[in-house]
Write a protein that holds these residues in place. Structure first.
Motif, PDB file in Angstrom:
ATOM      1  N   LEU A  10       0.837  -1.201   0.000  1.00 51.99           N
ATOM      2  CA  LEU A  10       0.000   0.000   0.000  1.00 51.99           C
ATOM      3  C   LEU A  10       0.874   1.255   0.000  1.00 51.99           C
ATOM      4  O   LEU A  10       0.544   2.259  -0.604  1.00 51.99           O
ATOM      5  N   LEU A  13       1.772   2.062  -3.479  1.00 49.34           N
ATOM      6  CA  LEU A  13       0.640   2.663  -4.192  1.00 49.34           C
ATOM      7  C   LEU A  13       0.477   4.133  -3.807  1.00 49.34           C
ATOM      8  O   LEU A  13       0.173   4.983  -4.635  1.00 49.34           O
ATOM      9  N   ARG A  14       0.701   4.402  -2.526  1.00 47.75           N
ATOM     10  CA  ARG A  14       0.580   5.776  -2.030  1.00 47.75           C
ATOM     11  C   ARG A  14       1.624   6.668  -2.683  1.00 47.75           C
ATOM     12  O   ARG A  14       1.329   7.794  -3.099  1.00 47.75           O
ATOM     13  N   ALA A  17       0.591   7.451  -6.087  1.00 46.99           N
ATOM     14  CA  ALA A  17      -0.521   8.414  -6.094  1.00 46.99           C
ATOM     15  C   ALA A  17      -0.013   9.825  -5.814  1.00 46.99           C
ATOM     16  O   ALA A  17      -0.478  10.790  -6.413  1.00 46.99           O
ATOM     17  N   GLN A  18       0.963   9.926  -4.898  1.00 45.26           N
ATOM     18  CA  GLN A  18       1.482  11.257  -4.557  1.00 45.26           C
ATOM     19  C   GLN A  18       2.251  11.881  -5.713  1.00 45.26           C
ATOM     20  O   GLN A  18       2.329  13.088  -5.839  1.00 45.26           O
ATOM     21  N   LEU A  23      -3.912  14.105  -9.079  1.00 49.52           N
ATOM     22  CA  LEU A  23      -4.452  14.047  -7.723  1.00 49.52           C
ATOM     23  C   LEU A  23      -4.365  15.414  -7.050  1.00 49.52           C
ATOM     24  O   LEU A  23      -5.285  15.867  -6.398  1.00 49.52           O
ATOM     25  N   LYS A  26      -6.895  17.644  -8.479  1.00 52.65           N
ATOM     26  CA  LYS A  26      -8.205  17.267  -7.977  1.00 52.65           C
ATOM     27  C   LYS A  26      -8.481  17.901  -6.613  1.00 52.65           C
ATOM     28  O   LYS A  26      -9.536  18.447  -6.376  1.00 52.65           O
TER      29      LYS A  26
END
Lengths: 132, 192
Positions: A10, A13-14, A17-18, A23, A26
């Protein structure tokens, strides 16, 4: 007991995403996003609101749609028409759809979320959003 | 009626959300050894006054006096009694509420637990400001010891470091993580 998936995954994945620029964009434009609010009271839950909310999130994930956010609301008084979903396009009055099933979720995503068009199934009353 | 007990969990936990809880604990106990199924939802919300608590299982008085509770608790109470169990609610105004529901595990009328992962994902992604703790304990005559799975939204937040749970890929990953761990817990750690 060995975990099947490690929370370490995880973390990766973070980090991805960062690093994702969209993002951050958004987060800055939350008021420009389409709001999808699923009614999550006893009446809605019994009629399938959990599945409707899950499908909105997962289908938009699959299609990489990033101009909408999914959240929930309480009972809006349309218990006879659950599951109900309130869609608010920025700058427009909110619209409530009743008897939302999986087909309707996909129709709303294809027409309303992607193109801003209304679809059949609007509960025809003057609707005001409720704050909870 | 709710088709899954996991939907009752979602419904009851939403009461805690409306009761202004900052922490909500959910515990599922499948004590197959003693033919007992239990679910417990506790919160640190504003609590329920004794007057309302007295009539909370009655759908007619509660819906009239306190719309926020409505039919959710009467439905669950009914299911518990149908399955030779009972529903117990304890609440202190200002401190919080604890609901425990018990049923016979193998009673023919007991609904399946259902999709707990979906329930948890809806709760955690809709209420990012609330701390959720989930515990799932399973004991079976075939297990050498009870298996247990525990996760809190705080554990996930620490790793996610501000990235929302609803971020593409993250949501799906966490949901699958919950599904796999719950399945492993229910099969005694031997895997599906």
């Amino acid at each position: 007991m060995a975990k099947i998936k490690s929370l370490e995954e995880l973390k990766k994945l973070r980090e991805q995403a960062q690093n994702n620029v969209s993002l951050r964009v958004k987060g800055d434009n939350i008021e420009k996003m389409i709001q999808i609010r699923v009614a999550m009271a006893t009446c809605g839950i019994a009629a399938g609101a959990r599945e409707v909310m899950t499908e909105f999130i997962e289908e938009m994930d699959r299609q990489n749609i990033e101009n909408a956010v999914v959240t929930q609301t309480g009972c809006m008084g349309y218990c006879y028409a659950e599951p109900t979903v309130e869609i608010t396009i920025p700058g427009q009055e909110p619209v409530v759809y009743g008897n939302v099933d999986m087909d309707k979720v996909h129709e709303i995503i294809e027409k309303t979320i992607k193109n801003g068009e209304l679809v059949d199934g609007i509960i025809p009353v003057t609707h005001k959003t409720i704050e909870e | 009626m709710m088709k899954e007990l996991a939907l009752h969990v979602l419904d009851i936990a939403e009461n805690s959300v409306r009761g202004e809880a900052s922490h909500i604990g959910i515990t599922i106990t499948e004590d197959r050894r003693n033919n007992r199924f239990a679910m417990e939802i506790d919160d640190d919300g504003k609590g329920i006054s004794p007057e309302i608590l007295n009539t909370i299982k009655d759908p007619f008085t509660t819906t009239r006096t306190m719309r926020k509770v409505g039919l959710g608790i009467p439905f669950l109470d009914d299911t518990c009694r149908l399955c030779n169990g009972h529903l117990d609610l304890k609440s202190t105004v200002g401190l919080g509420t604890r609901l425990s529901a018990e049923m016979e595990y193998d009673h023919i009328d007991r609904p399946p637990l259902g999709d707990m992962a979906a329930t948890l994902m809806v709760l955690m992604s809709s209420h990012p400001d609330i701390a959720f703790t989930y515990r799932h304990i399973v004991d079976d005559v075939e297990f050498s010891e009870p298996s247990e799975f525990e996760i809190s939204s705080g554990d996930l937040e620490d790793i996610l470091d501000g990235v929302p749970l609803t971020t593409p890929k993250v949501y799906k990953w966490v949901k699958t993580y919950l599904e796999e761990n719950i399945r492993q817990c229910e099969t005694g750690g031997t895997g599906a």
